[in-house]
Design an enzyme around this catalytic site. Structure first.
Site, PDB file in Angstrom:
ATOM      1  N   GLU A 148       0.814  -1.232   0.000  1.00  0.00           N
ATOM      2  CA  GLU A 148       0.000   0.000   0.000  1.00  0.00           C
ATOM      3  C   GLU A 148       0.842   1.273   0.000  1.00  0.00           C
ATOM      4  O   GLU A 148       0.637   2.170   0.810  1.00  0.00           O
ATOM      5  CB  GLU A 148      -0.956  -0.010   1.203  1.00  0.00           C
ATOM      6  CG  GLU A 148      -1.918  -1.181   1.173  1.00  0.00           C
ATOM      7  CD  GLU A 148      -2.929  -1.154   2.318  1.00  0.00           C
ATOM      8  OE1 GLU A 148      -2.834  -0.290   3.196  1.00  0.00           O
ATOM      9  OE2 GLU A 148      -3.837  -2.020   2.308  1.00  0.00           O
ATOM     10  N   ASN A 191       2.435  -5.019  -3.197  1.00  0.00           N
ATOM     11  CA  ASN A 191       1.019  -5.342  -2.982  1.00  0.00           C
ATOM     12  C   ASN A 191       0.216  -4.065  -2.759  1.00  0.00           C
ATOM     13  O   ASN A 191       0.682  -3.143  -2.088  1.00  0.00           O
ATOM     14  CB  ASN A 191       0.949  -6.217  -1.713  1.00  0.00           C
ATOM     15  CG  ASN A 191      -0.332  -6.971  -1.537  1.00  0.00           C
ATOM     16  OD1 ASN A 191      -0.819  -7.600  -2.480  1.00  0.00           O
ATOM     17  ND2 ASN A 191      -0.902  -6.933  -0.333  1.00  0.00           N
ATOM     18  N   HIS A 227     -10.122  -6.162  -2.531  1.00  0.00           N
ATOM     19  CA  HIS A 227     -11.231  -6.005  -1.580  1.00  0.00           C
ATOM     20  C   HIS A 227     -12.378  -5.367  -2.370  1.00  0.00           C
ATOM     21  O   HIS A 227     -12.389  -4.157  -2.598  1.00  0.00           O
ATOM     22  CB  HIS A 227     -10.803  -5.133  -0.400  1.00  0.00           C
ATOM     23  CG  HIS A 227      -9.734  -5.769   0.430  1.00  0.00           C
ATOM     24  ND1 HIS A 227      -9.972  -6.914   1.176  1.00  0.00           N
ATOM     25  CD2 HIS A 227      -8.432  -5.462   0.624  1.00  0.00           C
ATOM     26  CE1 HIS A 227      -8.851  -7.275   1.804  1.00  0.00           C
ATOM     27  NE2 HIS A 227      -7.901  -6.416   1.485  1.00  0.00           N
ATOM     28  N   GLU A 255      -5.869 -10.735  -1.408  1.00  0.00           N
ATOM     29  CA  GLU A 255      -6.710 -10.540  -0.215  1.00  0.00           C
ATOM     30  C   GLU A 255      -8.194 -10.500  -0.597  1.00  0.00           C
ATOM     31  O   GLU A 255      -8.969  -9.693  -0.079  1.00  0.00           O
ATOM     32  CB  GLU A 255      -6.331  -9.223   0.497  1.00  0.00           C
ATOM     33  CG  GLU A 255      -4.877  -9.163   0.898  1.00  0.00           C
ATOM     34  CD  GLU A 255      -4.484  -7.915   1.681  1.00  0.00           C
ATOM     35  OE1 GLU A 255      -5.373  -7.190   2.169  1.00  0.00           O
ATOM     36  OE2 GLU A 255      -3.273  -7.670   1.807  1.00  0.00           O
ATOM     37  N   ASP A 257     -11.920 -10.399  -0.972  1.00  0.00           N
ATOM     38  CA  ASP A 257     -13.226 -10.530  -0.315  1.00  0.00           C
ATOM     39  C   ASP A 257     -14.183  -9.621  -1.057  1.00  0.00           C
ATOM     40  O   ASP A 257     -13.768  -8.693  -1.740  1.00  0.00           O
ATOM     41  CB  ASP A 257     -13.191 -10.267   1.207  1.00  0.00           C
ATOM     42  CG  ASP A 257     -12.530  -8.973   1.624  1.00  0.00           C
ATOM     43  OD1 ASP A 257     -12.469  -8.027   0.818  1.00  0.00           O
ATOM     44  OD2 ASP A 257     -12.082  -8.884   2.791  1.00  0.00           O
TER      45      ASP A 257
HETATM   46  C1  XIL Z   1      -6.378  -6.433   8.260  1.00  0.00           C
HETATM   47  C2  XIL Z   1      -6.646  -7.592   9.193  1.00  0.00           C
HETATM   48  O1  XIL Z   1      -7.517  -8.491   8.558  1.00  0.00           O
HETATM   49  C3  XIL Z   1      -7.255  -7.100  10.500  1.00  0.00           C
HETATM   50  O2  XIL Z   1      -7.360  -8.160  11.432  1.00  0.00           O
HETATM   51  C4  XIL Z   1      -6.388  -5.990  11.082  1.00  0.00           C
HETATM   52  O3  XIL Z   1      -7.014  -5.472  12.236  1.00  0.00           O
HETATM   53  C5  XIL Z   1      -6.161  -4.896  10.077  1.00  0.00           C
HETATM   54  O4  XIL Z   1      -5.590  -5.445   8.892  1.00  0.00           O
HETATM   55  N1  XIL Z   1      -4.985  -4.688   3.672  1.00  0.00           N
HETATM   56  C6  XIL Z   1      -3.967  -5.471   4.171  1.00  0.00           C
HETATM   57  C7  XIL Z   1      -4.230  -6.390   5.295  1.00  0.00           C
HETATM   58  O5  XIL Z   1      -2.871  -5.501   3.574  1.00  0.00           O
HETATM   59  O6  XIL Z   1      -3.092  -6.583   6.100  1.00  0.00           O
HETATM   60  C8  XIL Z   1      -5.383  -5.911   6.139  1.00  0.00           C
HETATM   61  O7  XIL Z   1      -5.653  -6.889   7.130  1.00  0.00           O
HETATM   62  C9  XIL Z   1      -6.596  -5.626   5.276  1.00  0.00           C
HETATM   63  C10 XIL Z   1      -6.281  -4.530   4.282  1.00  0.00           C
END
Ligand code: XIL
Length: 411
Positions: A148, A191, A227, A255, A257
């Site tokens: 990020e 990432n 996401h 990641e 979802d």
């Molecule tokens: C999130 C976790 O799922 C949570 O448990 C934590 O509180 C915050 O981070 N992008 C990322 C991940 O790269 O590491 C994040 O994970 C979600 C967004």
């Protein structure tokens, strides 16, 4: 003849029920991953563990490998939780994505608030990357070396790293060189989120990776977090992933979802199934997309409800561990059988009606602004165009508030 058909039907049924996410993924030469942490591995919720082992063949630590967890003080490393994840994965023949080495969030205050020169921060980054990667050398297949680092227009996100080094190129180079030196066999990834559609951020990523690779920086892959939102998976999701893959040589969905307003409707569930298929298929269609990691298993343990108010239901299993249509959507994305095309068509029409109604309700005509920390704008956004606090800025085609939300949640 009748006997034969019954036998064939039985055979088909057993083939379908024997299929798992990982067998479907493997049939396309991909992996499918999830997340875990010691609380899932050793906690009382055994179902999470069982599903992780039965359905997935790759794993990321949800939080245990982040900088605040693994090096909470300068040179003071805390290995227990990360070790637990690595040992569990190895004992169960699961490969590991290391997440993550250099990130502005979940960063201990000794790094975030230190007064650094380029030289002292270089040493801190190199020491962190070298120490963590050396401990797990040969055990972690892929690392998110930086996470990020972009703002929404594709420029440098403001962080201690970009401020001290005056941009991205220098600290990204330092981190990747340290990573390659520590474990030459690991796949090294950069990432980020909101790489789900063409636009400034995806272009910024592609340009940075091409530029640094041309200068010999060892970037192997781009991770697209993905996401996503139900019903709003961009028509350019697939082509954008393809351009990420081409720029780096490899890519992965890291990641995934797909969240919805809760409670999710039955048409929402069906749309989510379609959306999961779209996302997974985009990776399957690219020979150099390594695989797909889903950011969790069950809706009851997802990070989404804590961060996106009023949203959730983003994962393939519901809060009681029932498989949702999204599960079949992932299988279908990997080329398995879903068998619900007719139903999907009908419910897609219903979803589009529902979305129109939502627009009317949430539209800005009555001065109904987005809540603080809420979403205000983004790909396909049809909600409010004004925001009740300074953290939320409307920008069509962008999701503006995500980073601020993560920061607030982690402090
Ligand atoms: C999130 C976790 O799922 C949570 O448990 C934590 O509180 C915050 O981070 N992008 C990322 C991940 O790269 O590491 C994040 O994970 C979600 C967004």
């Amino acid at each position: 003849m009748k006997v034969l058909s019954a036998a064939a039907a039985f055979l088909l049924a057993s083939t379908v029920s024997a299929q798992t996410l990982k067998s479907a993924a493997a049939s396309k030469g991909k992996y499918v991953g999830t997340i875990t942490d010691p609380a899932y591995i050793n906690g009382s919720d055994r179902t999470y563990n069982t599903i992780a082992l039965n359905e997935f063949n790759y794993v990321s630590a949800e939080n245990s490998m982040k900088w605040d967890a693994i090096e909470p003080s300068n040179g003071g490393f805390s290995w227990n939780n990360a070790d637990t994840v690595v040992n569990w994965a190895q004992q169960n023949n699961m490969k590991i994505r290391g997440h993550t080495l250099v990130w502005h969030s979940q960063l201990p205050s000794w790094v975030a608030n230190g007064s650094w020169s380029k030289s002292t921060l270089t040493t801190v980054i190199q020491n962190h990357v070298r120490t963590v990667m050396t401990r797990y050398k040969g055990k972690i297949a892929q690392w998110d070396v930086v996470n990020e680092i972009f703002d929404e227009s594709g420029g440098a996100r403001s962080s201690v790293f970009s401020r001290v080094f005056g941009g991205l190129d220098e600290f990204v180079t330092i981190a990747f060189n340290a990573a390659r030196a520590a474990d030459p066999s690991a796949i090294l990834c950069i990432n980020d989120y909101n790489l789900d559609y063409s636009g400034g951020k995806a272009t910024g990523m592609v340009n940075l990776v091409k530029r640094l690779k041309a200068n010999g920086v060892p970037i192997d892959c781009i991770g697209s977090q993905a996401h996503l939102m139900v019903g709003q998976v961009s028509s350019s999701f697939s082509s954008t992933l393809s351009s990420l893959c081409s720029a780096a040589g490899k890519c992965a969905i890291t990641e995934l979802d797909i969240r919805a307003k809760t409670p999710i409707s039955s048409s929402g569930l069906s749309q989510q199934q379609t959306d999961y298929t779209t996302a997974v298929r985009a990776c399957v269609n690219l020979s150099n997309c390594l695989g797909v990691t889903v950011w969790g298993i069950t809706d009851s343990r997802s990070w989404i409800p804590q961060v996106f108010s009023g949203e959730g239901a983003a994962l393939p299993w519901d809060g009681s561990y029932n498989k949702k249509p999204a599960y079949s959507g992932i299988i279908a994305g990997f080329g398995g059988s879903s068998g619900t095309t007719q139903q999907q068509t009908t419910t897609r029409q219903q979803t589009s009606t529902t979305r129109q109604q939502t627009t009317t309700t949430n539209g800005n005509t009555g001065g109904n602004c987005s809540a603080r920390w809420g979403q205000c704008g983004g790909q396909g956004w049809s909600g409010p165009t004004c925001c009740s606090q300074g953290t939320c800025t409307f920008s069509n085609g962008r999701r503006q508030t995500f980073a601020s939300i993560v920061v607030e949640m982690t402090f």
